[in-house]
Design a protein around this motif. Structure first.
Motif, PDB file in Angstrom:
ATOM      1  N   PRO A 181      -3.478  -5.275  -5.999  1.00 11.53           N
ATOM      2  CA  PRO A 181      -2.448  -4.713  -6.885  1.00 11.53           C
ATOM      3  C   PRO A 181      -3.045  -3.929  -8.063  1.00 11.53           C
ATOM      4  O   PRO A 181      -2.563  -2.832  -8.390  1.00 11.53           O
ATOM      5  N   ALA A 182      -4.076  -4.464  -8.688  1.00  5.93           N
ATOM      6  CA  ALA A 182      -4.667  -3.776  -9.848  1.00  5.93           C
ATOM      7  C   ALA A 182      -5.318  -2.466  -9.411  1.00  5.93           C
ATOM      8  O   ALA A 182      -5.199  -1.435 -10.087  1.00  5.93           O
ATOM      9  N   ILE A 183      -6.014  -2.507  -8.271  1.00  7.27           N
ATOM     10  CA  ILE A 183      -6.670  -1.289  -7.777  1.00  7.27           C
ATOM     11  C   ILE A 183      -5.605  -0.246  -7.413  1.00  7.27           C
ATOM     12  O   ILE A 183      -5.740   0.944  -7.703  1.00  7.27           O
ATOM     13  N   PHE A 184      -4.528  -0.716  -6.815  1.00  5.15           N
ATOM     14  CA  PHE A 184      -3.426   0.193  -6.456  1.00  5.15           C
ATOM     15  C   PHE A 184      -2.881   0.870  -7.721  1.00  5.15           C
ATOM     16  O   PHE A 184      -2.646   2.078  -7.750  1.00  5.15           O
ATOM     17  N   ASP A 185      -2.687   0.073  -8.779  1.00 10.40           N
ATOM     18  CA  ASP A 185      -2.183   0.622 -10.049  1.00 10.40           C
ATOM     19  C   ASP A 185      -3.084   1.739 -10.563  1.00 10.40           C
ATOM     20  O   ASP A 185      -2.612   2.743 -11.087  1.00 10.40           O
ATOM     21  N   ARG A 186      -4.398   1.555 -10.414  1.00 11.82           N
ATOM     22  CA  ARG A 186      -5.326   2.550 -10.964  1.00 11.82           C
ATOM     23  C   ARG A 186      -5.449   3.776 -10.075  1.00 11.82           C
ATOM     24  O   ARG A 186      -5.613   4.888 -10.567  1.00 11.82           O
ATOM     25  N   LEU A 187      -5.376   3.584  -8.745  1.00 10.77           N
ATOM     26  CA  LEU A 187      -5.572   4.732  -7.845  1.00 10.77           C
ATOM     27  C   LEU A 187      -4.297   5.558  -7.639  1.00 10.77           C
ATOM     28  O   LEU A 187      -4.367   6.779  -7.487  1.00 10.77           O
ATOM     29  N   ALA A 188      -3.154   4.885  -7.636  1.00  4.98           N
ATOM     30  CA  ALA A 188      -1.907   5.580  -7.274  1.00  4.98           C
ATOM     31  C   ALA A 188      -1.627   6.820  -8.131  1.00  4.98           C
ATOM     32  O   ALA A 188      -1.146   7.824  -7.598  1.00  4.98           O
ATOM     33  N   PRO A 189      -1.923   6.778  -9.438  1.00  5.41           N
ATOM     34  CA  PRO A 189      -1.597   7.972 -10.242  1.00  5.41           C
ATOM     35  C   PRO A 189      -2.526   9.169 -10.017  1.00  5.41           C
ATOM     36  O   PRO A 189      -2.219  10.257 -10.513  1.00  5.41           O
ATOM     37  N   ALA A 214      -0.790 -14.879  10.308  1.00  3.12           N
ATOM     38  CA  ALA A 214      -1.110 -15.317   8.938  1.00  3.12           C
ATOM     39  C   ALA A 214      -1.510 -14.118   8.078  1.00  3.12           C
ATOM     40  O   ALA A 214      -1.083 -13.989   6.918  1.00  3.12           O
ATOM     41  N   ALA A 215      -2.315 -13.225   8.649  1.00  2.00           N
ATOM     42  CA  ALA A 215      -2.755 -12.041   7.899  1.00  2.00           C
ATOM     43  C   ALA A 215      -1.556 -11.145   7.581  1.00  2.00           C
ATOM     44  O   ALA A 215      -1.413 -10.658   6.452  1.00  2.00           O
ATOM     45  N   PHE A 216      -0.687 -10.944   8.568  1.00  2.69           N
ATOM     46  CA  PHE A 216       0.450 -10.039   8.357  1.00  2.69           C
ATOM     47  C   PHE A 216       1.411 -10.617   7.311  1.00  2.69           C
ATOM     48  O   PHE A 216       2.019  -9.875   6.541  1.00  2.69           O
ATOM     49  N   GLU A 217       1.538 -11.949   7.289  1.00  2.82           N
ATOM     50  CA  GLU A 217       2.412 -12.549   6.274  1.00  2.82           C
ATOM     51  C   GLU A 217       1.870 -12.269   4.872  1.00  2.82           C
ATOM     52  O   GLU A 217       2.620 -11.958   3.951  1.00  2.82           O
ATOM     53  N   ARG A 218       0.545 -12.359   4.737  1.00  2.00           N
ATOM     54  CA  ARG A 218      -0.055 -12.041   3.430  1.00  2.00           C
ATOM     55  C   ARG A 218       0.190 -10.587   3.061  1.00  2.00           C
ATOM     56  O   ARG A 218       0.433 -10.256   1.903  1.00  2.00           O
ATOM     57  N   ILE A 219       0.102  -9.727   4.076  1.00  5.71           N
ATOM     58  CA  ILE A 219       0.344  -8.300   3.828  1.00  5.71           C
ATOM     59  C   ILE A 219       1.793  -8.090   3.382  1.00  5.71           C
ATOM     60  O   ILE A 219       2.069  -7.289   2.479  1.00  5.71           O
ATOM     61  N   GLY A 220       2.697  -8.818   4.004  1.00  2.00           N
ATOM     62  CA  GLY A 220       4.112  -8.703   3.629  1.00  2.00           C
ATOM     63  C   GLY A 220       4.328  -9.055   2.154  1.00  2.00           C
ATOM     64  O   GLY A 220       5.061  -8.369   1.437  1.00  2.00           O
ATOM     65  N   ARG A 221       3.645 -10.125   1.719  1.00  2.77           N
ATOM     66  CA  ARG A 221       3.786 -10.525   0.302  1.00  2.77           C
ATOM     67  C   ARG A 221       3.172  -9.472  -0.618  1.00  2.77           C
ATOM     68  O   ARG A 221       3.714  -9.171  -1.686  1.00  2.77           O
ATOM     69  N   LEU A 222       2.060  -8.889  -0.162  1.00  4.97           N
ATOM     70  CA  LEU A 222       1.417  -7.842  -0.967  1.00  4.97           C
ATOM     71  C   LEU A 222       2.328  -6.619  -1.092  1.00  4.97           C
ATOM     72  O   LEU A 222       2.474  -6.041  -2.182  1.00  4.97           O
ATOM     73  N   VAL A 223       2.947  -6.219   0.013  1.00  4.50           N
ATOM     74  CA  VAL A 223       3.845  -5.055  -0.009  1.00  4.50           C
ATOM     75  C   VAL A 223       4.976  -5.298  -1.011  1.00  4.50           C
ATOM     76  O   VAL A 223       5.320  -4.425  -1.826  1.00  4.50           O
ATOM     77  N   ALA A 224       5.529  -6.511  -0.995  1.00  2.00           N
ATOM     78  CA  ALA A 224       6.619  -6.834  -1.927  1.00  2.00           C
ATOM     79  C   ALA A 224       6.122  -6.748  -3.371  1.00  2.00           C
ATOM     80  O   ALA A 224       6.809  -6.208  -4.253  1.00  2.00           O
ATOM     81  N   LEU A 226       3.558  -4.955  -4.520  1.00  2.00           N
ATOM     82  CA  LEU A 226       3.289  -3.563  -4.886  1.00  2.00           C
ATOM     83  C   LEU A 226       4.601  -2.845  -5.216  1.00  2.00           C
ATOM     84  O   LEU A 226       4.683  -2.076  -6.178  1.00  2.00           O
ATOM     85  N   ARG A 227       5.619  -3.123  -4.423  1.00  2.00           N
ATOM     86  CA  ARG A 227       6.923  -2.490  -4.683  1.00  2.00           C
ATOM     87  C   ARG A 227       7.500  -2.963  -6.019  1.00  2.00           C
ATOM     88  O   ARG A 227       8.044  -2.166  -6.786  1.00  2.00           O
ATOM     89  N   ALA A 228       7.329  -4.249  -6.278  1.00  2.00           N
ATOM     90  CA  ALA A 228       7.834  -4.785  -7.545  1.00  2.00           C
ATOM     91  C   ALA A 228       7.124  -4.125  -8.728  1.00  2.00           C
ATOM     92  O   ALA A 228       7.691  -3.979  -9.809  1.00  2.00           O
ATOM     93  N   ASN A 229       5.870  -3.690  -8.480  1.00  2.00           N
ATOM     94  CA  ASN A 229       5.104  -3.005  -9.531  1.00  2.00           C
ATOM     95  C   ASN A 229       5.460  -1.519  -9.608  1.00  2.00           C
ATOM     96  O   ASN A 229       4.811  -0.770 -10.327  1.00  2.00           O
TER      97      ASN A 229
END
Ligand code: LLP
Length: 420
Positions: A181-189, A214-224, A226-229
């Protein structure tokens, strides 16, 4: 259906007797079946179609980069997952459009990033923050925006061979999921980037869907998260990894079961899902045909010395992989033997103490399930020729990669004058 079957006492690839190929091309030789590739490509597509939404299937070129194989898959509507400039060039030469290419890999060079941008490839899978910064700079300098996703390491044990596991925290692949999430915040702009999603690939030859889930479930939580951010997430790349049977009768999760699991886990994600299968498409669409050179008496079992070796098929030496061995013209009799190649290494052994078809010098035999990570990993070790490849379709066959002689490689070498 299996496209390598004994018909009238002889193993065929589709309708072509393997002895006809061995006679025309010599041995060792890889033989691929077009129908087998098509069947697996279609089964995989049908499997992931269960998710209902947008999907993109990119063949992992590393599994089998032969141009003719890529053309078969391009004709099936596959894109390509590439990990080098060379694979990118091949994918396009094989008929895959640049926009359908995903560029993965933990060590892309600046030149390769630029090559991908100039070609207009569909997506860069970023492995670290700095790579995103550099890609953004190169793109901005060209007035471009690079479509990209972050590859994360979900810290999941894929339960496969250590040397083909990629999703544990200690592996070199992806960035730690908690830092994403933090890396996404810095790269996205960044102006040169269109950072639009995430990618994951936890390993290869997975015999269970559980670690993938199990991996995809973690990805699902990450996507949520990132969207919340406030990020716009439109693409998620779920990688490859689906295992295939290497032993007669072995059962592996089907593309259909995989698709059902993915559909369940990704429900409501509302993204384009991308897949990067390699082995699931190609492994059982190819065999390595070899000739028995000698049957050498051994202390415990006889040694069947074949003319294929670890330089032609490295998987057994590298990963203790199993490849079924059978005679092209089986008599019905069997014996317990070791099977080995001529290379001067004790790891050049394909089978030990295995019950196999009875063979004698001069007989043809095959190593099965060799269509993925076979020819592509071949070398010329021991100054052996580079193994050729043949593609079969119905009753036709054609050499799709010629044997490269040791002399041809010697022609690329030079002895400096100052050595006299
Ligand atoms: N995507 C990424 C990022 C990968 O690293 C790989 C494989 C794939 C997709 C395709 O995985 P598949 O669907 O084929 O499992 N040489 C080894 C396999 C190495 C796999 C490397 N990465 C072997 O012969 O078993």
């Amino acid at each position: 259906m299996n496209h390598f079957e004994v018909i009238g006492g002889e193993l065929h690839a589709e309708q072509v007797p393997l002895s006809a190929i061995a006679e025309a091309v010599g041995t060792p030789v890889y033989v691929y079946s077009t129908a087998a590739l098509q069947q697996r490509a279609r089964a995989y597509k049908a499997g992931v179609a269960k998710v209902g939404g947008r999907t993109h299937v990119a063949f992992a070129v590393k599994a089998n980069p032969n141009l003719a194989v890529l053309r078969v898959l391009a004709n099936e509507g596959f894109g390509a997952d590439v990990v080098s400039g060379g694979e990118m060039t091949r994918a396009m030469a094989g008929g895959i459009a640049a926009r359908d290419i995903v560029f993965s890999g933990v060590g892309k060079t600046r030149a390769e990033l630029a090559q991908g941008l100039e070609a207009g490839i569909g997506q860069f899978n970023l492995e670290l923050e700095e790579e995103g910064v550099v890609l953004a700079e190169i793109a901005a300098a060209k007035g471009l925006r690079a479509p990209a996703v972050l590859r994360v390491n979900p810290d999941v044990d894929a339960g496969t061979h250590d040397k083909i596991s990629t999703g544990k925290a200690e592996n070199k692949f992806g960035l730690p999921i908690d830092q994403a999430p933090a890396i996404f915040d810095r790269l996205a702009p960044l102006e040169g980037l269109n950072l639009r999603g995430v990618a994951v690939h936890i390993g290869s030859q997975l015999s269970s869907l559980a670690p993938l889930e199990a991996a995809f479930e973690r990805i699902g939580r990450l996507v949520a998260e990132l969207r919340a951010n406030g990020h716009v997430i439109t693409h998620v790349d779920l990688g490859g990894g689906l295992g295939v049977p290497y032993r007669k009768g072995e059962v592996m999760p089907s593309p259909e079961a995989f698709g059902e699991m993915v559909a369940r886990v990704t429900q409501g994600w509302d993204v384009e899902l991308q897949f990067e299968p390699g082995r699931a498409i190609a492994a059982n669409a190819g065999v390595l045909v070899t000739e028995v050179l000698w049957v050498k008496p051994g202390v415990t079992n006889p040694w069947v010395i074949v003319d294929a070796a670890m330089n032609d098929l490295a998987r057994v030496a590298l990963y203790d992989a199993h490849h079924d061995f059978s005679a092209v013209k089986p008599s019905g009799e069997t014996f317990v033997a070791n099977v080995a190649g001529p290379v001067c290494e004790s790891s050049d052994v394909f089978a030990k103490g295995r019950e196999i078809d009875l063979v004698k010098a001069g007989d043809l035999a095959v190593l099965h399930s060799a269509g993925a990570y076979g020819a592509t990993m071949a070398s010329m070790y021991n100054s052996r020729p580079l193994v050729p490849e043949v593609l079969v379709s119905g009753d036709r066959f054609e050499v799709v990669a010629r044997r490269v002689s040791a002399e041809a490689i010697m022609g690329e070498e030079q002895v400096p004058d100052w050595l006299g």
